[in-house]
Design a protein around this motif. Sequence first.
Motif, PDB file in Angstrom:
ATOM      1  N   GLY A   1       0.813  -1.207   0.000  1.00 21.05           N
ATOM      2  CA  GLY A   1       0.000   0.000   0.000  1.00 21.05           C
ATOM      3  C   GLY A   1       0.845   1.255   0.000  1.00 21.05           C
ATOM      4  O   GLY A   1       0.555   2.223  -0.717  1.00 21.05           O
ATOM      5  N   GLU A   2       1.907   1.261   0.799  1.00 22.49           N
ATOM      6  CA  GLU A   2       2.809   2.412   0.838  1.00 22.49           C
ATOM      7  C   GLU A   2       3.527   2.578  -0.504  1.00 22.49           C
ATOM      8  O   GLU A   2       3.677   3.690  -1.020  1.00 22.49           O
TER       9      GLU A   2
ATOM     10  N   ARG B   1       2.286   5.878  -7.379  1.00 27.16           N
ATOM     11  CA  ARG B   1       1.013   6.202  -8.040  1.00 27.16           C
ATOM     12  C   ARG B   1       0.504   5.026  -8.874  1.00 27.16           C
ATOM     13  O   ARG B   1      -0.117   5.198  -9.923  1.00 27.16           O
ATOM     14  N   LEU B   2       0.803   3.819  -8.415  1.00 26.08           N
ATOM     15  CA  LEU B   2       0.301   2.607  -9.053  1.00 26.08           C
ATOM     16  C   LEU B   2      -0.642   1.919  -8.085  1.00 26.08           C
ATOM     17  O   LEU B   2      -0.427   1.931  -6.877  1.00 26.08           O
ATOM     18  N   SER B   3      -1.667   1.301  -8.620  1.00 24.50           N
ATOM     19  CA  SER B   3      -2.621   0.633  -7.754  1.00 24.50           C
ATOM     20  C   SER B   3      -2.033  -0.650  -7.179  1.00 24.50           C
ATOM     21  O   SER B   3      -1.107  -1.252  -7.761  1.00 24.50           O
ATOM     22  N   VAL B   4      -2.578  -1.070  -6.059  1.00 25.96           N
ATOM     23  CA  VAL B   4      -2.159  -2.336  -5.455  1.00 25.96           C
ATOM     24  C   VAL B   4      -2.414  -3.473  -6.435  1.00 25.96           C
ATOM     25  O   VAL B   4      -1.604  -4.402  -6.567  1.00 25.96           O
ATOM     26  N   ARG B   5      -3.528  -3.410  -7.128  1.00 25.01           N
ATOM     27  CA  ARG B   5      -3.865  -4.455  -8.097  1.00 25.01           C
ATOM     28  C   ARG B   5      -2.816  -4.527  -9.207  1.00 25.01           C
ATOM     29  O   ARG B   5      -2.405  -5.617  -9.622  1.00 25.01           O
ATOM     30  N   THR B   6      -2.350  -3.350  -9.674  1.00 22.89           N
ATOM     31  CA  THR B   6      -1.331  -3.320 -10.727  1.00 22.89           C
ATOM     32  C   THR B   6      -0.020  -3.917 -10.229  1.00 22.89           C
ATOM     33  O   THR B   6       0.631  -4.703 -10.936  1.00 22.89           O
TER      34      THR B   6
ATOM     35  N   ALA C   1      10.815  -8.432  -0.606  1.00 25.65           N
ATOM     36  CA  ALA C   1      10.656  -9.531   0.357  1.00 25.65           C
ATOM     37  C   ALA C   1       9.184  -9.879   0.466  1.00 25.65           C
ATOM     38  O   ALA C   1       8.305  -9.037   0.237  1.00 25.65           O
ATOM     39  N   VAL C   2       8.911 -11.143   0.786  1.00 28.21           N
ATOM     40  CA  VAL C   2       7.541 -11.605   1.016  1.00 28.21           C
ATOM     41  C   VAL C   2       7.543 -12.349   2.355  1.00 28.21           C
ATOM     42  O   VAL C   2       8.334 -13.287   2.549  1.00 28.21           O
ATOM     43  N   ASP C   3       6.698 -11.929   3.272  1.00 27.32           N
ATOM     44  CA  ASP C   3       6.622 -12.576   4.585  1.00 27.32           C
ATOM     45  C   ASP C   3       6.135 -14.014   4.399  1.00 27.32           C
ATOM     46  O   ASP C   3       5.045 -14.238   3.851  1.00 27.32           O
ATOM     47  N   PRO C   4       6.910 -14.989   4.829  1.00 32.29           N
ATOM     48  CA  PRO C   4       6.529 -16.389   4.601  1.00 32.29           C
ATOM     49  C   PRO C   4       5.296 -16.821   5.392  1.00 32.29           C
ATOM     50  O   PRO C   4       4.654 -17.807   5.031  1.00 32.29           O
ATOM     51  N   PHE C   5       4.958 -16.079   6.429  1.00 30.24           N
ATOM     52  CA  PHE C   5       3.815 -16.456   7.259  1.00 30.24           C
ATOM     53  C   PHE C   5       2.527 -15.744   6.812  1.00 30.24           C
ATOM     54  O   PHE C   5       1.466 -16.357   6.708  1.00 30.24           O
ATOM     55  N   THR C   6       2.639 -14.447   6.527  1.00 27.05           N
ATOM     56  CA  THR C   6       1.441 -13.669   6.169  1.00 27.05           C
ATOM     57  C   THR C   6       1.255 -13.529   4.659  1.00 27.05           C
ATOM     58  O   THR C   6       0.163 -13.260   4.183  1.00 27.05           O
ATOM     59  N   GLY C   7       2.337 -13.702   3.909  1.00 28.15           N
ATOM     60  CA  GLY C   7       2.267 -13.496   2.462  1.00 28.15           C
ATOM     61  C   GLY C   7       2.309 -12.026   2.075  1.00 28.15           C
ATOM     62  O   GLY C   7       2.180 -11.685   0.890  1.00 28.15           O
ATOM     63  N   TYR C   8       2.524 -11.147   3.051  1.00 25.25           N
ATOM     64  CA  TYR C   8       2.576  -9.716   2.748  1.00 25.25           C
ATOM     65  C   TYR C   8       3.803  -9.409   1.884  1.00 25.25           C
ATOM     66  O   TYR C   8       4.894  -9.948   2.114  1.00 25.25           O
ATOM     67  N   ARG C   9       3.587  -8.503   0.926  1.00 27.84           N
ATOM     68  CA  ARG C   9       4.679  -8.082   0.045  1.00 27.84           C
ATOM     69  C   ARG C   9       5.309  -6.807   0.611  1.00 27.84           C
ATOM     70  O   ARG C   9       4.596  -5.892   1.035  1.00 27.84           O
ATOM     71  N   TYR C  10       6.638  -6.734   0.516  1.00 21.66           N
ATOM     72  CA  TYR C  10       7.365  -5.542   0.950  1.00 21.66           C
ATOM     73  C   TYR C  10       8.311  -5.094  -0.168  1.00 21.66           C
ATOM     74  O   TYR C  10       8.938  -5.925  -0.831  1.00 21.66           O
ATOM     75  N   TYR C  11       8.367  -3.781  -0.351  1.00 29.74           N
ATOM     76  CA  TYR C  11       9.180  -3.206  -1.427  1.00 29.74           C
ATOM     77  C   TYR C  11      10.228  -2.264  -0.855  1.00 29.74           C
ATOM     78  O   TYR C  11      10.055  -1.694   0.223  1.00 29.74           O
ATOM     79  N   SER C  12      11.303  -2.058  -1.624  1.00 32.06           N
ATOM     80  CA  SER C  12      12.361  -1.132  -1.209  1.00 32.06           C
ATOM     81  C   SER C  12      12.258   0.156  -2.025  1.00 32.06           C
ATOM     82  O   SER C  12      11.660   0.183  -3.109  1.00 32.06           O
TER      83      SER C  12
END
Length: 272
Positions: free
Chosen positions: A8-9, A15-20, A34-45
Amino acid sequence: MRQGMTIGEFATLTRLSVRTLRRYHEGGLLEPAAVDPFTGYRYYSAEQIPSAQVIHRLRELDVPLVEVRAILAADDPQRRADLIAGHLRRLEEELERTRAAVVSLRRLLRPEQDDFRVELRSLPARSVVAVRGDVTLQDATRWYDAAMAELDAAFGPAERTGPPGGRYANELFTAGAGAMTVYRPVREPLARGRIEIVELPPADVAVAVHAGRHDDIDVTYGRLGAWVVEHALAVDGPVDETYLVGPRDSPTPADWRTEIGWPVFRLAPEPA
């Protein structure tokens, strides 16, 4: 410990949608840092922001996914620039084709028959300097430009006695390939290199003038052909174009004038 920006951040910053962003990930274009192996949350740098924006712009230009991947994978900046430039050239060519089609359709939808004039002429035999070749319709413009440049270089303005012309075999249009001849009338015809002396035989022609770009010259050809049929004249031989005013004479397309000479012979006598 925080692993980076949430999707989301990252979406807010780019200026790109989460879906994109999810679609870019699934398509292998931009994987999260990185992708959290437990929650599946995506993280970007933060370093991924330019890449995300580049992908977005390329997709806006309809660059195919395979080419986007190739651009992103290229380590050499020049290689990346060449890949993007190649796609931009294709887009420009497509825009030019679209523009030409629009011009033709507008003219067909709003015909100005009152402005269309046809003249019958009897042309004498002529000796001209020319470049001839068998050409595909796709390569015709490029071939014409090269041939005309060769003629212009060999015969300066003081040696020319009239505007240049082109003679095109019917097969060029009906089959997509055929003979092309580009010629110039000059004071003293001389053969040199590819340039040869060509004898143009006498001919009776129906002549119409096309104004402006060649985008809709097919419309002028169509009207001239209809006039030929209506006046009981039959086609006999290749069509000639005479470039009264062209790109070499004026940078303004509205000034260009191309004379189309359709060889004919009368099937019926003129009424008394």
